[in-house]
Design a protein around this motif. Structure first.
Motif, PDB file in Angstrom:
ATOM      1  N   LEU A 265       0.811  -1.216   0.000  1.00  0.00           N
ATOM      2  CA  LEU A 265       0.000   0.000   0.000  1.00  0.00           C
ATOM      3  C   LEU A 265       0.845   1.267   0.000  1.00  0.00           C
ATOM      4  N   HIS A 266       2.138   1.129   0.282  1.00  0.00           N
ATOM      5  CA  HIS A 266       3.009   2.301   0.309  1.00  0.00           C
ATOM      6  C   HIS A 266       3.442   2.660  -1.110  1.00  0.00           C
ATOM      7  N   GLU A 267       3.821   3.919  -1.271  1.00  0.00           N
ATOM      8  CA  GLU A 267       4.263   4.390  -2.567  1.00  0.00           C
ATOM      9  C   GLU A 267       5.593   3.731  -2.948  1.00  0.00           C
ATOM     10  N   GLY A 268       5.679   3.273  -4.178  1.00  0.00           N
ATOM     11  CA  GLY A 268       6.919   2.693  -4.664  1.00  0.00           C
ATOM     12  C   GLY A 268       7.760   3.729  -5.385  1.00  0.00           C
ATOM     13  N   LEU A 269       8.911   3.315  -5.846  1.00  0.00           N
ATOM     14  CA  LEU A 269       9.777   4.221  -6.583  1.00  0.00           C
ATOM     15  C   LEU A 269       9.151   4.582  -7.919  1.00  0.00           C
ATOM     16  N   ARG A 270       9.125   5.843  -8.208  1.00  0.00           N
ATOM     17  CA  ARG A 270       8.529   6.317  -9.456  1.00  0.00           C
ATOM     18  C   ARG A 270       9.623   6.509 -10.505  1.00  0.00           C
ATOM     19  N   PRO A 271       9.342   6.212 -11.738  1.00  0.00           N
ATOM     20  CA  PRO A 271      10.343   6.424 -12.791  1.00  0.00           C
ATOM     21  C   PRO A 271      10.571   7.916 -13.017  1.00  0.00           C
ATOM     22  N   GLY A 272      11.754   8.265 -13.426  1.00  0.00           N
ATOM     23  CA  GLY A 272      12.080   9.657 -13.680  1.00  0.00           C
ATOM     24  C   GLY A 272      13.577   9.837 -13.782  1.00  0.00           C
ATOM     25  N   ARG A 273      13.996  11.057 -14.053  1.00  0.00           N
ATOM     26  CA  ARG A 273      15.410  11.352 -14.200  1.00  0.00           C
ATOM     27  C   ARG A 273      16.104  11.230 -12.852  1.00  0.00           C
ATOM     28  N   PRO A 274      17.240  10.577 -12.751  1.00  0.00           N
ATOM     29  CA  PRO A 274      17.944  10.453 -11.469  1.00  0.00           C
ATOM     30  C   PRO A 274      18.450  11.804 -11.001  1.00  0.00           C
ATOM     31  N   ARG A 275      18.676  11.897  -9.695  1.00  0.00           N
ATOM     32  CA  ARG A 275      19.157  13.133  -9.119  1.00  0.00           C
ATOM     33  C   ARG A 275      20.551  13.465  -9.637  1.00  0.00           C
ATOM     34  N   GLN A 276      20.742  14.733  -9.978  1.00  0.00           N
ATOM     35  CA  GLN A 276      22.048  15.187 -10.434  1.00  0.00           C
ATOM     36  C   GLN A 276      22.958  15.547  -9.266  1.00  0.00           C
ATOM     37  N   ILE A 277      22.375  15.797  -8.092  1.00  0.00           N
ATOM     38  CA  ILE A 277      23.142  16.137  -6.894  1.00  0.00           C
ATOM     39  C   ILE A 277      22.894  15.045  -5.861  1.00  0.00           C
ATOM     40  N   ASP A 278      23.931  14.296  -5.519  1.00  0.00           N
ATOM     41  CA  ASP A 278      23.768  13.164  -4.617  1.00  0.00           C
ATOM     42  C   ASP A 278      23.671  13.659  -3.170  1.00  0.00           C
ATOM     43  N   PRO A 279      23.307  12.768  -2.212  1.00  0.00           N
ATOM     44  CA  PRO A 279      23.150  13.183  -0.804  1.00  0.00           C
ATOM     45  C   PRO A 279      24.394  13.825  -0.217  1.00  0.00           C
ATOM     46  N   ALA A 280      25.596  13.331  -0.566  1.00  0.00           N
ATOM     47  CA  ALA A 280      26.817  13.925  -0.018  1.00  0.00           C
ATOM     48  C   ALA A 280      26.980  15.373  -0.472  1.00  0.00           C
ATOM     49  N   GLN A 281      26.681  15.652  -1.731  1.00  0.00           N
ATOM     50  CA  GLN A 281      26.772  17.024  -2.225  1.00  0.00           C
ATOM     51  C   GLN A 281      25.725  17.919  -1.557  1.00  0.00           C
ATOM     52  N   ARG A 282      24.545  17.366  -1.292  1.00  0.00           N
ATOM     53  CA  ARG A 282      23.512  18.151  -0.618  1.00  0.00           C
ATOM     54  C   ARG A 282      23.967  18.566   0.785  1.00  0.00           C
ATOM     55  N   LEU A 283      24.611  17.645   1.498  1.00  0.00           N
ATOM     56  CA  LEU A 283      25.120  17.979   2.824  1.00  0.00           C
ATOM     57  C   LEU A 283      26.198  19.055   2.740  1.00  0.00           C
ATOM     58  N   GLN A 284      27.046  18.996   1.728  1.00  0.00           N
ATOM     59  CA  GLN A 284      28.063  20.027   1.555  1.00  0.00           C
ATOM     60  C   GLN A 284      27.428  21.384   1.259  1.00  0.00           C
ATOM     61  N   LEU A 285      26.351  21.392   0.494  1.00  0.00           N
ATOM     62  CA  LEU A 285      25.662  22.649   0.209  1.00  0.00           C
ATOM     63  C   LEU A 285      25.031  23.229   1.477  1.00  0.00           C
ATOM     64  N   LEU A 286      24.463  22.369   2.317  1.00  0.00           N
ATOM     65  CA  LEU A 286      23.894  22.843   3.576  1.00  0.00           C
ATOM     66  C   LEU A 286      24.978  23.426   4.473  1.00  0.00           C
ATOM     67  N   ALA A 287      26.137  22.741   4.541  1.00  0.00           N
ATOM     68  CA  ALA A 287      27.245  23.257   5.348  1.00  0.00           C
ATOM     69  C   ALA A 287      27.758  24.581   4.801  1.00  0.00           C
ATOM     70  N   LEU A 288      27.788  24.725   3.485  1.00  0.00           N
ATOM     71  CA  LEU A 288      28.232  25.969   2.870  1.00  0.00           C
ATOM     72  C   LEU A 288      27.295  27.113   3.216  1.00  0.00           C
ATOM     73  N   ALA A 289      25.995  26.847   3.231  1.00  0.00           N
ATOM     74  CA  ALA A 289      25.016  27.890   3.537  1.00  0.00           C
ATOM     75  C   ALA A 289      25.087  28.318   4.998  1.00  0.00           C
ATOM     76  N   CYS A 290      25.562  27.431   5.883  1.00  0.00           N
ATOM     77  CA  CYS A 290      25.633  27.743   7.311  1.00  0.00           C
ATOM     78  C   CYS A 290      26.906  28.481   7.689  1.00  0.00           C
ATOM     79  N   GLU A 291      27.845  28.622   6.762  1.00  0.00           N
ATOM     80  CA  GLU A 291      29.076  29.333   7.074  1.00  0.00           C
ATOM     81  C   GLU A 291      28.813  30.822   7.226  1.00  0.00           C
ATOM     82  N   THR A 292      29.603  31.453   8.110  1.00  0.00           N
ATOM     83  CA  THR A 292      29.511  32.905   8.252  1.00  0.00           C
ATOM     84  C   THR A 292      30.296  33.575   7.132  1.00  0.00           C
ATOM     85  N   GLY A 293      29.937  34.813   6.832  1.00  0.00           N
ATOM     86  CA  GLY A 293      30.564  35.505   5.708  1.00  0.00           C
ATOM     87  C   GLY A 293      31.304  36.761   6.105  1.00  0.00           C
ATOM     88  N   GLU A 294      31.882  36.794   7.336  1.00  0.00           N
ATOM     89  CA  GLU A 294      32.584  37.998   7.770  1.00  0.00           C
ATOM     90  C   GLU A 294      33.817  38.293   6.933  1.00  0.00           C
TER      91      GLU A 294
END
Length: 379
Positions: A78-107
Protein backbone atom coordinates in the motif's frame (compact mmCIF):
# COMPACT_ATOMS: atom_id res chain seq x y z
CA UNK A 1 -29.34 -10.93 -14.87
CA UNK A 2 -25.61 -11.56 -14.37
CA UNK A 3 -24.01 -11.12 -11.02
CA UNK A 4 -20.59 -9.56 -10.49
CA UNK A 5 -17.79 -12.07 -10.18
CA UNK A 6 -16.45 -12.08 -6.65
CA UNK A 7 -12.74 -11.21 -6.55
CA UNK A 8 -10.16 -13.35 -4.86
CA UNK A 9 -10.44 -13.10 -1.10
CA UNK A 10 -7.94 -10.85 0.66
CA UNK A 11 -7.22 -11.94 4.22
CA UNK A 12 -5.15 -9.81 6.55
CA UNK A 13 -3.46 -10.84 9.77
CA UNK A 14 -4.60 -9.34 13.07
CA UNK A 15 -1.38 -7.35 13.22
CA UNK A 16 -1.99 -5.86 9.76
CA UNK A 17 -5.60 -5.06 10.63
CA UNK A 18 -4.55 -3.28 13.80
CA UNK A 19 -1.93 -1.32 11.86
CA UNK A 20 -4.49 -0.16 9.28
CA UNK A 21 -7.05 0.80 11.93
CA UNK A 22 -4.39 2.78 13.74
CA UNK A 23 -3.79 4.69 10.50
CA UNK A 24 -7.49 5.56 10.34
CA UNK A 25 -7.52 6.74 13.95
CA UNK A 26 -4.63 9.11 13.44
CA UNK A 27 -5.93 12.53 12.53
CA UNK A 28 -2.63 13.49 10.94
CA UNK A 29 -2.44 10.52 8.57
CA UNK A 30 -2.30 11.51 4.87
CA UNK A 31 -5.61 11.18 3.05
CA UNK A 32 -4.18 8.72 0.52
CA UNK A 33 -2.98 6.39 3.30
CA UNK A 34 -6.38 6.51 4.99
CA UNK A 35 -8.14 5.70 1.70
CA UNK A 36 -5.89 2.69 1.02
CA UNK A 37 -6.41 1.44 4.56
CA UNK A 38 -10.21 1.58 4.12
CA UNK A 39 -9.99 -0.30 0.81
CA UNK A 40 -7.84 -3.01 2.40
CA UNK A 41 -10.16 -3.46 5.39
CA UNK A 42 -13.26 -3.64 3.18
CA UNK A 43 -11.57 -6.23 0.95
CA UNK A 44 -10.73 -8.24 4.05
CA UNK A 45 -14.42 -8.16 5.06
CA UNK A 46 -15.39 -9.67 1.70
CA UNK A 47 -16.99 -6.69 -0.03
CA UNK A 48 -17.07 -6.60 -3.81
CA UNK A 49 -15.06 -4.16 -5.90
CA UNK A 50 -18.20 -2.29 -7.04
CA UNK A 51 -19.54 -1.89 -3.51
CA UNK A 52 -16.20 -0.62 -2.24
CA UNK A 53 -15.95 1.87 -5.12
CA UNK A 54 -19.46 3.09 -4.44
CA UNK A 55 -18.94 3.36 -0.69
CA UNK A 56 -15.65 5.26 -0.91
CA UNK A 57 -16.60 7.30 -4.00
CA UNK A 58 -13.62 6.07 -6.05
CA UNK A 59 -13.35 4.29 -9.40
CA UNK A 60 -13.32 0.50 -9.80
CA UNK A 61 -9.79 0.53 -11.34
CA UNK A 62 -8.53 2.24 -8.18
CA UNK A 63 -9.91 -0.54 -5.98
CA UNK A 64 -8.59 -3.21 -8.36
CA UNK A 65 -5.12 -1.69 -8.40
CA UNK A 66 -4.77 -1.74 -4.62
CA UNK A 67 -6.33 -5.22 -4.41
CA UNK A 68 -3.60 -6.48 -6.73
CA UNK A 69 -0.91 -4.72 -4.66
CA UNK A 70 -2.31 -6.34 -1.52
CA UNK A 71 -2.38 -9.77 -3.12
CA UNK A 72 1.22 -9.42 -4.32
CA UNK A 73 3.00 -7.62 -1.47
CA UNK A 74 0.61 -7.54 1.48
CA UNK A 75 0.15 -4.38 3.52
CA UNK A 76 3.58 -3.12 2.48
CA UNK A 77 2.25 -2.88 -1.07
CA UNK A 78 0.00 0.00 0.00
CA UNK A 79 3.01 2.30 0.31
CA UNK A 80 4.26 4.39 -2.57
CA UNK A 81 6.92 2.69 -4.66
CA UNK A 82 9.78 4.22 -6.58
CA UNK A 83 8.53 6.32 -9.46
CA UNK A 84 10.34 6.42 -12.79
CA UNK A 85 12.08 9.66 -13.68
CA UNK A 86 15.41 11.35 -14.20
CA UNK A 87 17.94 10.45 -11.47
CA UNK A 88 19.16 13.13 -9.12
CA UNK A 89 22.05 15.19 -10.43
CA UNK A 90 23.14 16.14 -6.89
CA UNK A 91 23.77 13.16 -4.62
CA UNK A 92 23.15 13.18 -0.80
CA UNK A 93 26.82 13.92 -0.02
CA UNK A 94 26.77 17.02 -2.22
CA UNK A 95 23.51 18.15 -0.62
CA UNK A 96 25.12 17.98 2.82
CA UNK A 97 28.06 20.03 1.55
CA UNK A 98 25.66 22.65 0.21
CA UNK A 99 23.89 22.84 3.58
CA UNK A 100 27.25 23.26 5.35
CA UNK A 101 28.23 25.97 2.87
CA UNK A 102 25.02 27.89 3.54
CA UNK A 103 25.63 27.74 7.31
CA UNK A 104 29.08 29.33 7.07
CA UNK A 105 29.51 32.90 8.25
CA UNK A 106 30.56 35.50 5.71
CA UNK A 107 32.58 38.00 7.77
CA UNK A 108 35.60 37.49 5.51
CA UNK A 109 33.68 38.87 2.54
CA UNK A 110 31.96 42.14 1.74
CA UNK A 111 28.65 41.10 3.31
CA UNK A 112 27.84 39.00 6.35
CA UNK A 113 24.86 37.34 4.66
CA UNK A 114 25.48 35.82 1.22
CA UNK A 115 22.68 35.74 -1.31
CA UNK A 116 21.53 32.60 -3.09
CA UNK A 117 23.39 33.67 -6.21
CA UNK A 118 26.61 34.09 -4.21
CA UNK A 119 26.14 30.66 -2.62
CA UNK A 120 25.76 29.13 -6.06
CA UNK A 121 29.02 30.75 -7.17
CA UNK A 122 30.84 29.53 -4.03
CA UNK A 123 29.56 26.00 -4.53
CA UNK A 124 30.97 25.93 -8.07
CA UNK A 125 34.27 27.55 -7.01
CA UNK A 126 34.83 24.96 -4.28
CA UNK A 127 34.00 22.10 -6.60
CA UNK A 128 30.92 20.96 -4.70
CA UNK A 129 28.85 20.93 -7.89
CA UNK A 130 29.52 21.76 -11.53
CA UNK A 131 26.41 23.89 -11.86
CA UNK A 132 23.37 24.71 -9.73
CA UNK A 133 20.60 27.26 -10.11
CA UNK A 134 19.41 29.47 -7.29
CA UNK A 135 15.94 27.86 -7.33
CA UNK A 136 17.48 24.38 -7.03
CA UNK A 137 19.64 25.52 -4.11
CA UNK A 138 16.64 27.11 -2.43
CA UNK A 139 14.70 23.82 -2.63
CA UNK A 140 17.65 21.95 -1.10
CA UNK A 141 17.83 24.44 1.79
CA UNK A 142 14.10 24.20 2.38
CA UNK A 143 14.21 20.40 2.36
CA UNK A 144 17.05 20.51 4.92
CA UNK A 145 15.18 23.07 7.08
CA UNK A 146 18.12 25.49 6.84
CA UNK A 147 17.31 29.21 6.90
CA UNK A 148 20.62 31.08 7.08
CA UNK A 149 18.94 34.44 6.53
CA UNK A 150 17.14 34.22 9.87
CA UNK A 151 19.02 35.09 13.07
CA UNK A 152 18.02 34.69 16.69
CA UNK A 153 19.97 36.74 19.22
CA UNK A 154 21.21 35.42 22.53
CA UNK A 155 23.35 36.77 25.35
CA UNK A 156 26.00 34.70 27.05
CA UNK A 157 26.44 35.06 30.81
CA UNK A 158 30.11 35.10 31.90
CA UNK A 159 29.13 34.61 35.56
CA UNK A 160 31.10 31.61 36.94
CA UNK A 161 28.30 30.96 39.48
CA UNK A 162 25.53 31.16 36.90
CA UNK A 163 23.86 27.83 37.74
CA UNK A 164 24.09 28.26 41.51
CA UNK A 165 22.55 31.74 41.44
CA UNK A 166 19.73 30.72 39.09
CA UNK A 167 18.91 27.63 41.16
CA UNK A 168 18.82 29.66 44.39
CA UNK A 169 16.47 32.24 42.86
CA UNK A 170 14.20 29.57 41.36
CA UNK A 171 14.01 27.91 44.79
CA UNK A 172 12.73 31.20 46.22
CA UNK A 173 10.19 31.42 43.40
CA UNK A 174 8.86 27.96 44.17
CA UNK A 175 8.53 28.53 47.91
CA UNK A 176 9.31 31.47 50.17
CA UNK A 177 11.13 30.72 53.44
CA UNK A 178 8.70 30.46 56.33
CA UNK A 179 7.48 33.85 57.53
CA UNK A 180 9.22 35.80 54.76
CA UNK A 181 8.34 37.44 51.45
CA UNK A 182 10.17 37.34 48.12
CA UNK A 183 10.27 40.57 46.11
CA UNK A 184 11.50 41.04 42.55
CA UNK A 185 12.80 44.60 42.20
CA UNK A 186 14.09 46.60 39.24
CA UNK A 187 13.89 49.95 37.46
CA UNK A 188 12.51 50.73 34.01
CA UNK A 189 14.25 53.89 32.90
CA UNK A 190 13.86 56.27 29.98
CA UNK A 191 10.06 55.91 29.68
CA UNK A 192 9.18 58.62 27.19
CA UNK A 193 6.06 60.74 27.49
CA UNK A 194 5.24 60.91 23.79
CA UNK A 195 2.28 62.75 22.35
CA UNK A 196 1.26 61.96 18.79
CA UNK A 197 1.22 65.06 16.61
CA UNK A 198 -2.09 64.02 15.06
CA UNK A 199 -4.86 61.84 16.40
CA UNK A 200 -5.12 58.20 15.39
CA UNK A 201 -7.63 57.10 12.80
CA UNK A 202 -9.82 54.35 14.14
CA UNK A 203 -10.02 50.92 12.58
CA UNK A 204 -12.82 50.16 10.14
CA UNK A 205 -13.96 47.02 8.35
CA UNK A 206 -11.21 46.15 5.92
CA UNK A 207 -8.95 48.96 7.17
CA UNK A 208 -6.34 48.90 9.94
CA UNK A 209 -5.98 51.52 12.61
CA UNK A 210 -3.68 54.29 11.39
CA UNK A 211 -1.05 55.67 13.79
CA UNK A 212 0.69 58.99 13.23
CA UNK A 213 4.45 58.73 12.81
CA UNK A 214 5.42 62.19 14.09
CA UNK A 215 5.32 62.88 17.81
CA UNK A 216 6.02 65.52 20.46
CA UNK A 217 8.37 64.50 23.28
CA UNK A 218 7.46 65.85 26.73
CA UNK A 219 10.17 64.22 28.86
CA UNK A 220 10.92 60.91 30.54
CA UNK A 221 10.13 59.02 33.70
CA UNK A 222 11.75 56.16 35.59
CA UNK A 223 9.57 53.45 37.12
CA UNK A 224 10.90 51.54 40.11
CA UNK A 225 8.76 48.56 41.07
CA UNK A 226 8.72 45.58 43.40
CA UNK A 227 6.70 42.45 42.65
CA UNK A 228 5.71 40.03 45.39
CA UNK A 229 6.29 36.84 43.44
CA UNK A 230 3.95 34.73 45.60
CA UNK A 231 0.95 37.05 45.82
CA UNK A 232 1.30 39.20 42.68
CA UNK A 233 1.09 42.47 44.62
CA UNK A 234 3.02 45.36 43.03
CA UNK A 235 4.63 48.40 44.60
CA UNK A 236 5.74 51.14 42.23
CA UNK A 237 7.04 54.69 42.17
CA UNK A 238 7.67 57.07 39.25
CA UNK A 239 10.55 59.52 39.48
CA UNK A 240 12.19 62.02 37.16
CA UNK A 241 15.60 60.33 37.48
CA UNK A 242 17.13 57.06 38.55
CA UNK A 243 19.53 57.85 41.36
CA UNK A 244 20.75 56.09 44.47
CA UNK A 245 18.62 58.40 46.61
CA UNK A 246 15.50 57.56 44.57
CA UNK A 247 16.11 53.83 45.01
CA UNK A 248 16.71 54.15 48.76
CA UNK A 249 13.48 56.17 49.12
CA UNK A 250 11.59 53.45 47.24
CA UNK A 251 13.09 50.72 49.45
CA UNK A 252 11.91 52.68 52.49
CA UNK A 253 8.40 52.42 51.04
CA UNK A 254 8.95 48.66 50.68
CA UNK A 255 10.08 48.44 54.33
CA UNK A 256 6.89 50.23 55.43
CA UNK A 257 4.74 47.95 53.28
CA UNK A 258 6.38 44.88 54.87
CA UNK A 259 7.08 46.03 58.44
CA UNK A 260 7.98 42.63 59.90
CA UNK A 261 9.66 39.41 58.92
CA UNK A 262 12.50 38.68 56.52
CA UNK A 263 12.33 40.23 53.04
CA UNK A 264 14.23 38.55 50.18
CA UNK A 265 15.03 41.03 47.41
CA UNK A 266 15.94 39.75 43.94
CA UNK A 267 17.51 42.27 41.61
CA UNK A 268 20.28 42.61 39.02
CA UNK A 269 23.85 43.90 39.24
CA UNK A 270 23.14 47.58 38.57
CA UNK A 271 25.58 50.00 40.20
CA UNK A 272 22.91 51.35 42.56
CA UNK A 273 22.15 47.79 43.67
CA UNK A 274 25.82 47.05 44.37
CA UNK A 275 26.45 49.99 46.71
CA UNK A 276 27.39 47.85 49.71
CA UNK A 277 27.74 50.68 52.21
CA UNK A 278 24.34 52.13 51.35
CA UNK A 279 22.51 48.84 51.73
CA UNK A 280 24.36 47.81 54.88
CA UNK A 281 23.23 51.05 56.49
CA UNK A 282 19.69 50.54 55.12
CA UNK A 283 19.57 47.00 56.49
CA UNK A 284 20.89 48.12 59.85
CA UNK A 285 18.04 50.63 60.14
CA UNK A 286 15.54 47.82 59.62
CA UNK A 287 17.00 45.20 61.89
CA UNK A 288 18.81 43.20 59.23
CA UNK A 289 15.52 41.87 57.79
CA UNK A 290 16.52 42.32 54.14
CA UNK A 291 18.39 39.62 52.24
CA UNK A 292 19.65 40.66 48.80
CA UNK A 293 19.98 38.13 45.96
CA UNK A 294 21.68 39.11 42.70
CA UNK A 295 20.87 37.59 39.33
CA UNK A 296 23.80 36.30 37.26
CA UNK A 297 25.50 38.70 34.89
CA UNK A 298 23.57 39.15 31.63
CA UNK A 299 20.62 37.12 32.93
CA UNK A 300 17.82 39.62 33.49
CA UNK A 301 15.30 36.94 32.38
CA UNK A 302 15.66 35.37 35.84
CA UNK A 303 14.06 38.45 37.39
CA UNK A 304 10.26 38.15 37.33
CA UNK A 305 9.75 41.90 37.38
CA UNK A 306 10.82 41.93 33.73
CA UNK A 307 7.62 40.03 32.90
CA UNK A 308 5.60 42.77 34.56
CA UNK A 309 7.51 45.48 32.69
CA UNK A 310 6.72 43.68 29.43
CA UNK A 311 3.00 43.73 30.21
CA UNK A 312 3.26 47.38 31.25
CA UNK A 313 4.92 48.30 27.95
CA UNK A 314 2.21 46.54 25.93
CA UNK A 315 -0.75 47.80 27.93
CA UNK A 316 0.31 51.37 28.74
CA UNK A 317 3.10 52.49 26.40
CA UNK A 318 2.51 50.83 23.04
CA UNK A 319 0.67 53.11 20.57
CA UNK A 320 -0.14 55.50 23.44
CA UNK A 321 -0.24 59.30 23.37
CA UNK A 322 0.75 61.03 26.62
CA UNK A 323 0.30 64.77 26.62
CA UNK A 324 2.66 65.34 29.58
CA UNK A 325 4.90 63.63 32.10
CA UNK A 326 2.11 63.95 34.65
CA UNK A 327 -0.27 62.14 32.28
CA UNK A 328 2.24 59.29 31.83
CA UNK A 329 2.71 59.02 35.59
CA UNK A 330 -1.06 58.92 36.18
CA UNK A 331 -1.57 56.10 33.69
CA UNK A 332 1.34 54.16 35.19
CA UNK A 333 -0.09 54.48 38.70
CA UNK A 334 -3.54 53.46 37.42
CA UNK A 335 -2.00 50.35 35.82
CA UNK A 336 -0.39 49.32 39.13
CA UNK A 337 -3.56 50.04 41.10
CA UNK A 338 -5.67 48.02 38.67
CA UNK A 339 -3.38 44.98 38.99
CA UNK A 340 -3.47 45.21 42.78
CA UNK A 341 -7.28 45.00 42.76
CA UNK A 342 -6.93 41.36 41.73
CA UNK A 343 -3.25 40.46 42.17
CA UNK A 344 -2.07 37.25 40.55
CA UNK A 345 1.44 35.83 40.61
CA UNK A 346 3.20 34.60 37.52
CA UNK A 347 3.35 30.87 36.88
CA UNK A 348 7.10 30.32 37.03
CA UNK A 349 7.68 26.84 35.58
CA UNK A 350 11.47 26.86 35.23
CA UNK A 351 12.88 24.92 38.19
CA UNK A 352 16.57 25.52 37.57
CA UNK A 353 19.51 23.72 36.00
CA UNK A 354 20.89 20.30 36.81
CA UNK A 355 23.59 20.17 39.43
CA UNK A 356 27.22 20.22 38.40
CA UNK A 357 27.44 16.53 39.35
CA UNK A 358 25.01 15.70 36.56
CA UNK A 359 22.33 14.53 38.99
CA UNK A 360 18.81 15.87 38.32
CA UNK A 361 17.38 18.45 40.69
CA UNK A 362 14.92 17.25 43.31
CA UNK A 363 11.83 19.42 43.14
CA UNK A 364 10.10 20.53 46.31
CA UNK A 365 6.53 19.26 46.40
CA UNK A 366 4.10 21.44 48.32
CA UNK A 367 1.17 19.99 50.19
CA UNK A 368 -2.37 20.91 49.32
CA UNK A 369 -2.65 23.38 52.18
CA UNK A 370 0.62 25.29 51.82
CA UNK A 371 0.84 25.34 48.03
CA UNK A 372 1.13 28.82 46.60
CA UNK A 373 -1.39 29.35 43.76
CA UNK A 374 0.31 30.15 40.46
CA UNK A 375 -2.30 31.09 37.84
CA UNK A 376 -1.33 32.41 34.44
CA UNK A 377 -0.38 36.10 34.28
CA UNK A 378 -2.93 38.55 33.06
CA UNK A 379 -2.10 40.28 29.82
Amino acid sequence: MSRERVASVIKLSRKDQAKLRDTLRRGTAPQRDALRARIALLLHDGHTISSIASTLQVSRPTVMRWRERLAQSGVEGLHEGLRPGRPRQIDPAQRLQLLALACETGEDRAGTLPTLDELCVRAVERGVVKHISRSHLQRILQAGDVRPHRVRQWLHSPDPQFREKVNAICALYRRAPKGSVVLSVDEKTGIQAIERKHADRHAQPGRLRRHEFEYIRHGTQALTAALDVHTGRVLGRCTDRRTQADLVAFMEDVARAYPSGPVHVIWDNLNTHRAWGVWQAFNARHGGRFVFHYTPLHASWVNQIELLFGIYARRVLRRASHISVHHLRERTEDFIAQRNLDPRPFRWTFAGFELQTGEPRHHVHCSRHDRTPRPRPRQ
